[in-house]
Design an enzyme around this catalytic site. Structure first.
Site, PDB file in Angstrom:
ATOM      1  N   TRP A 320       0.718  -1.220  -0.120  1.00 25.12           N
ATOM      2  CA  TRP A 320       0.057   0.037   0.014  1.00 25.12           C
ATOM      3  C   TRP A 320       0.896   1.376  -0.091  1.00 25.12           C
ATOM      4  CZ3 TRP A 320      -0.541   4.300   3.432  1.00 25.12           C
ATOM      5  CH2 TRP A 320      -1.535   4.984   3.173  1.00 25.12           C
ATOM      6  N   HIS A 321       2.123   1.092   0.682  1.00 26.24           N
ATOM      7  CA  HIS A 321       2.804   2.453   0.840  1.00 26.24           C
ATOM      8  C   HIS A 321       3.730   2.696  -0.551  1.00 26.24           C
ATOM      9  CE1 HIS A 321       2.166   1.752   5.256  1.00 26.24           C
ATOM     10  NE2 HIS A 321       2.527   2.913   5.218  1.00 26.24           N
ATOM     11  N   GLY A 322       3.828   1.852  -1.284  1.00 24.85           N
ATOM     12  CA  GLY A 322       4.292   2.085  -2.792  1.00 24.85           C
ATOM     13  C   GLY A 322       4.644   1.013  -3.536  1.00 24.85           C
TER      14      GLY A 322
END
Length: 485
Positions: A320-322
């Site tokens: 989700w963060h990247g």
């Protein structure tokens, strides 16, 4: 539009005055005004992003009505809306990443297949907020709203639009459907929280960023001590940056009569990694808990199932963060740290306040806090590194003979930033420790409070001191880290 910009300093007072003088009495007109100013705020980066958030909002709004009005097809409608939202998110955020990874794995040329599209600011945040609405309607935890203006305001509410907190429709949407009256005390508290958030961003995070960026860009030639300094600097940079944004968001929302959920609860005072994750980015972690971990079976079932569920939620959180393998490795690292606690049923050992009624923690608590903080720092090295190879080399160099090499400041500006960052970190840590029983350090910071700050002179002295620090120790305007997510 950045919270720490001149544009926002002009935008916020104007919106505040118009909101309470012209638009506060009529709920529908008030919500329409919020939608308009929120779209101006968001379109400040790129007006084309507005088309995407409007499409996401419209699809989720219609899905809620269809889920409620056609119960026989509710599962299909809910599934379709989830796949549509995740498909949009995946295309913009992950398509190029997975195509490039596949091509590297099989030594293929994939340049012609890459989209190379701009990642819309905050797309992960408002996508998850829209998803929570349709899921909650499907679960019958929330009636579908027929008020499209209120729903668009819920998705696009500008204080928390770009980097959260990720609000649930069950908590935030009803606030758009009821009248608001101006509350002076709540507005003053909001301003105090905004001031504290600006301190964390502009004094702590932005000065730490100068150290962290230099060290991570030159880690292969820097001594081990400098690498430790860079890792700790990034640890406080990401906390000051993200929690500072959350404080500004919560404070801004209070100016307009809205209450948002707390997103950080002193995570660096945690006594184990489980407590850390209950205190860090609370809105995202509770989102994954309620919409992914528990549906998968949570902590029930066999140990194999518990291990599987834990790894899934941390790997998905990392992704989700990247779109980078470093984020996935960071998720796996935290899952591994979590394993001994969850398998021994000690993951909920620390649910109480840290050292209640005491000025200092016990020796045991202090040791556990230091241990957890150290583990988190190494996790942030993985998170910050450009590649997995860079993360490995960075950590390996810390434990090499480079640790004995003397520190050398690259220039006077770097040294000044280090001093400013150090002062900011010390002030941040002391203030947050002494006010750890509050929602934020300046909560109830008035005549009804305790201690010296009951007196007007002490309160105003603290305000002026923070503003002076913002002016004197301001490094350079930098965007918020979590805008890229």
């Amino acid at each position: 539009m950045l919270f720490n910009s001149i544009e926002f300093a002009l935008f916020l007072p104007l919106v505040f005055v118009l909101y309470w003088t012209l638009f506060s009495r009529n709920i529908r007109l008030r919500n329409l005004f919020i939608v308009v100013v929120s779209y101006i705020f968001y379109g400040w980066w790129d007006w084309r992003f507005l088309l995407l958030i409007a499409f996401t909002s419209l699809c989720s709004f219609l899905s809620g009505i269809l889920i409620e009005s056609r119960p026989r097809h509710a599962r299909w409608v809910s599934t379709a809306n989830i796949l549509l939202n995740l498909g949009i998110l995946g295309t913009f955020k992950y398509y190029d990443f997975f195509i490039s990874s596949f091509a590297q794995l099989f030594s293929l040329d994939c340049d012609a297949m890459l989209l190379r599209i701009i990642l819309p600011v905050g797309i992960s945040f408002y996508t998850f907020q829209a998803l929570s609405y349709s899921i909650d309607v499907y679960r019958k935890q929330l009636p579908a709203t027929r008020d499209i203006v209120a729903f668009f305001a819920y998705i696009s509410f500008f204080p928390q639009l770009v980097a959260g907190p990720i609000e649930r429709a069950t908590q935030l949407l009803p606030q758009f459907l009821r009248p608001h009256t101006f509350d002076y005390a709540q507005s003053v508290e909001g301003l105090r929280q905004i001031l504290w958030g600006l301190f964390k961003k502009m004094v702590v995070a932005d000065n730490c960023a100068i150290l962290a960026n230099y060290v991570f860009e030159n880690y292969s030639t820097e001594p081990g001590g400098m690498l430790i300094l860079g890792a700790v600097a990034f640890t406080f940079q990401i906390y000051g940056d993200f929690s500072g944004y959350s404080d500004i968001a919560l404070g801004t929302a209070k100016l307009f009569g809205f209450r948002l959920m707390r997103n950080f609860n002193l995570p660096y005072f945690s006594r184990d990694i489980a407590e850390f994750w209950r205190r860090w980015h609370i809105s995202l972690n509770t989102w994954f808990r309620d919409y992914l971990y528990i549906p998968l079976g949570g902590s029930h079932g066999s140990k194999g199932m518990i291990i599987r569920n834990t790894f899934i939620i941390f790997l998905v959180s990392g992704l989700w963060h990247g779109a980078n393998w470093t984020f996935i490795l960071w998720g796996a690292y935290n899952a591994l740290l979590f394993m001994p606690l969850i398998l021994s049923h000690r993951n909920r050992k620390y649910l109480d306040q840290i050292a209640p009624g005491r000025r200092l923690p016990s020796w045991s608590d202090a040791a556990h806090i230091l241990q957890t903080f150290t583990l988190v720092v190494f996790g942030w090295i993985i998170f910050r590194a450009e590649t997995i190879g860079d993360a490995w080399s960075y950590i390996a160099r810390i434990f090499s003979s480079a640790i004995a090499e003397p520190l050398v400041w690259p220039d006077s500006w770097f040294e000044t930033s280090f001093i400013n960052a150090l002062i900011g970190i010390v002030v941040l840590t002391l203030v947050e420790w002494t006010t750890r029983d509050k929602q934020h350090p300046m909560e109830n910071f008035g005549a009804s409070g305790h201690g010296v700050f009951r007196f007007r002179a002490a309160r105003y002295a603290s305000y002026y001191l923070i503003m002076v620090m913002l002016y004197v120790m301001f490094a350079q305007q930098q965007t918020f880290i979590y805008f890229q997510f």
